[in-house]
Design an enzyme around this catalytic site. Sequence first.
Site, PDB file in Angstrom:
ATOM      1  N   SER A  47      80.062  29.966  41.957  1.00  0.00           N
ATOM      2  CA  SER A  47      80.280  31.049  40.986  1.00  0.00           C
ATOM      3  C   SER A  47      81.684  31.625  41.131  1.00  0.00           C
ATOM      4  CB  SER A  47      79.276  32.183  41.208  1.00  0.00           C
ATOM      5  OG  SER A  47      77.955  31.722  41.089  1.00  0.00           O
ATOM      6  N   GLY A  73      78.981  36.234  49.839  1.00  0.00           N
ATOM      7  CA  GLY A  73      79.640  37.322  49.096  1.00  0.00           C
ATOM      8  C   GLY A  73      80.500  36.826  47.946  1.00  0.00           C
ATOM      9  N   LEU A  74      80.116  35.665  47.390  1.00  0.00           N
ATOM     10  CA  LEU A  74      80.767  35.159  46.174  1.00  0.00           C
ATOM     11  C   LEU A  74      82.270  34.995  46.321  1.00  0.00           C
ATOM     12  CD1 LEU A  74      78.600  37.226  43.658  1.00  0.00           C
ATOM     13  CD2 LEU A  74      78.489  34.756  43.988  1.00  0.00           C
ATOM     14  N   CYS A 133      72.812  37.336  42.248  1.00  0.00           N
ATOM     15  CA  CYS A 133      73.162  37.251  43.667  1.00  0.00           C
ATOM     16  C   CYS A 133      72.691  38.514  44.397  1.00  0.00           C
ATOM     17  CB  CYS A 133      74.666  37.087  43.843  1.00  0.00           C
ATOM     18  SG  CYS A 133      75.108  36.902  45.584  1.00  0.00           S
ATOM     19  N   ASN A 196      67.658  32.075  42.111  1.00  0.00           N
ATOM     20  CA  ASN A 196      68.665  32.350  43.136  1.00  0.00           C
ATOM     21  C   ASN A 196      67.938  32.681  44.444  1.00  0.00           C
ATOM     22  OD1 ASN A 196      71.156  33.129  44.413  1.00  0.00           O
ATOM     23  ND2 ASN A 196      71.966  33.646  42.397  1.00  0.00           N
ATOM     24  N   GLY A 248      65.017  26.038  44.416  1.00  0.00           N
ATOM     25  CA  GLY A 248      64.449  26.811  45.519  1.00  0.00           C
ATOM     26  C   GLY A 248      63.567  25.929  46.372  1.00  0.00           C
ATOM     27  N   GLY A 270      69.924  22.905  46.960  1.00  0.00           N
ATOM     28  CA  GLY A 270      70.907  23.690  47.687  1.00  0.00           C
ATOM     29  C   GLY A 270      70.804  23.485  49.178  1.00  0.00           C
TER      30      GLY A 270
END
Length: 309
Positions: A47, A73-74, A133, A196, A248, A270
């Site tokens: 992202s 933390g992106l 997020c 997410n 997930g 992921g």
Amino acid sequence: MEPNLGVNLAGLELHNPFVLASGIWGSAAETLIRAGQAGAGAVTSKSCSVVPRRGHPNPAVLPWRGGLINAVGLANPGAAEERLILRDTQRGLRPLGVPLIASIFGGTPDEYARAAELVAQAEPDIIEVNISCPNVQNEFGVPFALDPGAAAQVTAAVRAVYSGRLFIKLSPNTPAITAVARAAAQAGADGFTAVNTLGPGMLIDTHARMPILSNRIGGISGPALLPIALRCVYEITQALSLPVIGTGGIASGEAALQMVMAGATALGVGSALAGEGTAVFQRLSAELRTLMAAEGIAALSEVRGCAHG
Ligand SMILES: Cc1cc2nc3c(=O)[nH]c(=O)nc-3n(C[C@H](O)[C@H](O)[C@H](O)COP(=O)(O)O)c2cc1C
């Protein structure tokens, strides 16, 4: 006959349903292309936001019982820079026939729209809007994905500037995921990624007597998330007929088939990459093919959503 793993995701043909999930496998073009070369059916970028972000200090990702807890933390180089990375990535993935999904986030609907305008210049096949997020609440407040009205505002803002395929990434941390999905659909979403990370959660260093993550709290992913993600995808696809990338805890062919039976069109992968690397894509495809053959399933479309009864 060999079972066919191909799926059609919002008009895109994927060789197989397994999609590299956002944020998991670096953010350089080379690493994203490598996921495609290794057998991912589609690839999602990390992202990005209009303003570059350093993210949270280490420790930011911890293994946890076969899964992960993270508060990255992106971290990202900003959407203007990301646009160049995405251009290179797209150049590498196109000849492979592997679609590119560009993920964006922002602090306001307007920031989302500006990030979308920038990454759209790289011509990704889908823009995925991360409104979910859970580890940046200190800065951005409650995620947009926890409120149908806020989710609709962000979706509408991006839809106003982008006419391509638009997926919204939803959160498991709401008791009303269907209401959020419906609001986003009415505002112009073409599909969803669900879900997410869960939480936020916390792990404690008993010697130091304090939380291990520098951010103290982080999102939980991996096997613990699978039953929750299955329920979320089941509910969304029962209410709406838009495609969902079920994400997930997908770490086996069996989990993958469950997710398709819950209603998913494609499957995000992921945490399973963390220990295994990109070899996970070949393994998952092989396991899914074997299971389909044993169950007499020729194509995933035969059983998509069959658990709805
Ligand atoms: C280290 C890490 C970083 C992540 N970064 C992002 C991100 O930038 N954007 C996003 O939408 N999701 C992000 N996620 C969430 C994943 O894309 C995925 O939705 C989640 O991990 C659940 O899938 P899994 O159980 O297969 O890991 C991240 C997850 C992890 C573990």
